[in-house]
Scaffold this active site. Structure first.
Site, PDB file in Angstrom:
ATOM      1  N   ASP A 309       0.814  -1.203   0.000  1.00  0.00           N
ATOM      2  CA  ASP A 309       0.000   0.000   0.000  1.00  0.00           C
ATOM      3  C   ASP A 309       0.854   1.262   0.000  1.00  0.00           C
ATOM      4  O   ASP A 309       1.908   1.320   0.642  1.00  0.00           O
ATOM      5  CB  ASP A 309      -0.895  -0.017   1.247  1.00  0.00           C
ATOM      6  CG  ASP A 309      -1.751   1.221   1.376  1.00  0.00           C
ATOM      7  OD1 ASP A 309      -2.606   1.440   0.493  1.00  0.00           O
ATOM      8  OD2 ASP A 309      -1.571   1.982   2.347  1.00  0.00           O
ATOM      9  N   GLU A 362       1.295  -0.386  -5.070  1.00  0.00           N
ATOM     10  CA  GLU A 362       0.370   0.713  -5.347  1.00  0.00           C
ATOM     11  C   GLU A 362       1.215   1.984  -5.322  1.00  0.00           C
ATOM     12  O   GLU A 362       1.463   2.567  -4.277  1.00  0.00           O
ATOM     13  CB  GLU A 362      -0.738   0.801  -4.285  1.00  0.00           C
ATOM     14  CG  GLU A 362      -1.783   1.847  -4.650  1.00  0.00           C
ATOM     15  CD  GLU A 362      -2.357   2.590  -3.468  1.00  0.00           C
ATOM     16  OE1 GLU A 362      -3.363   3.289  -3.650  1.00  0.00           O
ATOM     17  OE2 GLU A 362      -1.794   2.524  -2.360  1.00  0.00           O
TER      18      GLU A 362
END
Length: 633
Positions: A309, A362
């Site tokens: 993330d 990401e």
């Protein structure tokens, strides 16, 4: 703990940032000493004056079981006899400032159900796995040349018993996995399951990095979930958050009274937009903690990959900060050089310890070579989320079709960089929450046109180079955006349009998996050829997807307006007969049924740079897939 040569070597590696299995040295482990069964505890707290283990077994009295500091390495140890699996505990830490604090174990494998915060003794390696066939097959699978379609899933809001009362991992396994298998997805991606105190953080603000959240059961319950996925032929990816952690008192913040896991410089430590703290990526012991944590999830839970993330928040010092709230690096730049080095080191370690797993970034900027090996200057991931494609396509699809011709570049620009990384095309939870509307409700037009736009968008997504990811609920056209405190609107499946959409996604997946040209050369220039990217007036694009053998080319024609065109000329790569083998406008899916039912024979006249062309019907708001079925005689 016997302080032997092996232990001393592990301590050395830990302080060098190179202990890849630090969770086996630190934390709580059932063990025996001098023939007595119990639990050994070890914790890193170099700034503490004293550390004790407390729990119900000693009435939470820190005087009962003080720990011993082993030399000057900052590691505290004790063995407590007659404790067993399920024992709740914390560390009572006396700081240099004379304060006592109760801290959960950073290496705890299990934790109390929130709002309680104690750690729980839970042994490793008790679960009997049944996924040998899957794990062996994974070793020989080339993921780059295989189909990959990921179902992103938040367990607690997929389906629940009632608000804040959830099913267990085992119950979810019995419900979710057959559903996902039936739809044809290859992988499930779970929003973070590390222990976290606040439901609405969705797991992105964790306190227990080694503990799977107890909201849904025990570590072995989660192992059952992964095991069953593998038995059904479905891979499992976990959303993993090494960028920051929350400030809850029982967590990592000022663990031993001083900044330990976080930077001691507030300009680097504070993630102001999220109210969290950044890990000190330059500290060796933190590197051991995080690298071991990634390997722990992959090894101990047989996960097939991690989606990392907010990588941009790690590698940029000014991420989410105003001009004066950050300090440049030693060269005057905005890059967090320590974080970049850590990410490379982490990925190198993971692929050495766990070959053939997925490490997906990401990363929302144009940082180069994210999915390239570190030895050529890359960050070392093997996949990157294509946030540019996602933003452009959603912006385009939200427009009234009458305006799309003025923004035609939004659907063609991605091909300028489509092969610069190994991309995943993500339509994730972030795009269907907080007022952004559901995927279906982003679409313009009347009721029919919304569903037609959705089908066209999904078909274009599956035709575009790159692996696929779709958030739960989008597969049946949920009208409301994601409601994280409610479950999905399953009752919509009683209505024809939603049931047809679910069937469409099922059939689209089957078609995708049956067509090597849609995935074998996802990351190669040769896998894609434009036929006509320039027809902005009619908002039509056409292109070819190739397989490695080039024997089963697909011609794909996409119409992003509600107009129907007959006898539309499309240049095709070879002469012969073409048939429409899949159309998002099929009546079976709720479309208008403007099909090309009869085979189309090429006309030997040049068109769109090709030596021959066909004439076809272009259905409204739809994508047509054509395949050459015979050559000219």
């Amino acid at each position: 703990m016997v302080v032997n040569t092996a232990f001393e070597h592990d301590v050395y590696l830990f302080h060098q940032g190179n202990l890849r299995y630090s969770y086996k040295m630190l934390g709580a482990h059932p063990a025996s000493e001098d023939g007595v069964e119990g639990v050994r505890f070890a914790v890193w707290a170099p700034n503490a004056v004293q550390v004790s283990v407390v729990g119900d077994f000693n009435q939470w009295d820190g005087r009962e079981h003080p720990m011993t500091k082993l030399n000057d390495n900052g590691i505290w140890y004790t063995f407590i006899p007659n404790l067993e699996k399920g024992t709740m505990y914390k560390y009572e830490i006396l700081t240099k400032h004379g304060h006592l604090s109760l801290k959960a174990d950073p290496y705890a494998f299990s934790n109390e159900l929130r709002p309680n915060t104690a750690s729980v003794v839970y042994p490793l390696e008790q679960y009997e796995w049944s996924d040998d066939e899957w794990m062996k097959q994974r070793e020989s699978t080339n993921v780059y040349e295989s189909p990959m379609s990921i179902y992103e899933l938040h367990l607690g809001s997929w389906k629940f018993i009632e608000e804040e009362v959830f099913y267990t991992y085992r119950e979810y396994a019995d419900m979710v996995i057959p559903y996902v298998k039936d739809l044809g997805y290859t992988h499930i991606e779970l929003l973070p399951l590390t222990e976290h105190p606040f439901d609405r953080s969705w797991g992105y603000q964790a306190t227990g990095y080694y503990g799977v959240t107890s909201r849904y059961g025990t570590p072995d319950d989660f192992r059952y979930f992964v095991d069953k996925c593998h038995n059904y032929g479905i891979g499992v990816i976990l959303d993993w958050v090494p960028g920051h952690f929350c400030k809850d008192q029982h967590g990592l913040r000022r663990f031993d009274g001083e900044p330990l896991y976080e930077y001691d410089n507030p300009a680097k430590a504070e993630k102001t937009q999220w109210g969290t703290l950044t890990f000190d990526f330059g500290r060796n012991e933190v590197q051991s903690f995080l690298i071991s944590n990634a390997i722990y999830w992959l090894k101990e839970y047989h996960l097939d990959g991690l989606r990392v993330d907010a990588v941009a928040s790690m590698i940029y010092l000014d991420f989410g900060k105003e001009g004066g709230d950050w300090e440049p690096n030693q060269y005057g730049g905005r890059e967090n050089l320590e974080a970049v080095d850590f990410i490379k080191k982490m990925n190198e370690a993971i692929f050495e310890e766990c070959p053939n797993v997925l490490m997906m970034a990401e990363e929302s900027t144009s940082w180069p070579l994210v999915s390239a090996p570190t030895y050529i200057g890359g960050l070392g991931f093997n996949y990157k989320w294509n946030m540019g494609w996602m933003n452009d396509m959603l912006k385009y699809m939200e427009m009234d079709p009458i305006h799309r011709k003025y923004h035609h570049n939004l659907i063609t620009f991605s091909m300028f960089y489509a092969f610069s990384e190994n991309f995943v095309l993500p339509i994730s939870h972030d795009e269907v929450v907080h007022g952004k509307k559901s995927l279906l409700n982003k679409m313009p037009g009347d009721y029919w046109q919304k569903f037609a736009n959705l089908r066209a968008f999904l078909a274009f997504m599956f035709a575009h180079p790159g692996k696929k990811l779709l958030f739960m609920g989008s597969e049946f056209g949920q009208f409301d955006e994601w409601k994280d405190l409610e479950d999905l609107d399953w009752e919509l499946l009683e209505y024809d349009s939603h049931a047809s959409t679910l069937n469409y996604v099922r059939q689209l997946h089957q078609f995708y998996r049956d067509m090597p040209s849609l995935w074998e050369m996802d990351h190669e220039h040769e896998g894609f050829e434009w036929i006509d990217p320039h027809n902005y007036e009619q908002s039509i694009v056409s292109f070819v997807r190739n397989s490695k053998s080039f024997t089963d080319q697909l011609v794909i024609v996409c119409n992003f307006t509600p107009e129907v065109y007959h006898n539309y000329k499309v240049g095709v790569p070879m002469d012969g007969t073409y048939e429409e083998i899949f159309s998002s406008d099929s009546e079976h899916f709720g479309g208008s049924g403007q099909r090309n039912g009869a085979p189309m024979t090429t006309i030997p006249e040049p068109w769109q740079g090709r030596d021959q062309h066909i004439q076809m019907t272009i259905p409204p708001l739809a994508v047509s897939f054509l395949k050459r079925t015979s050559s000219s005689s």
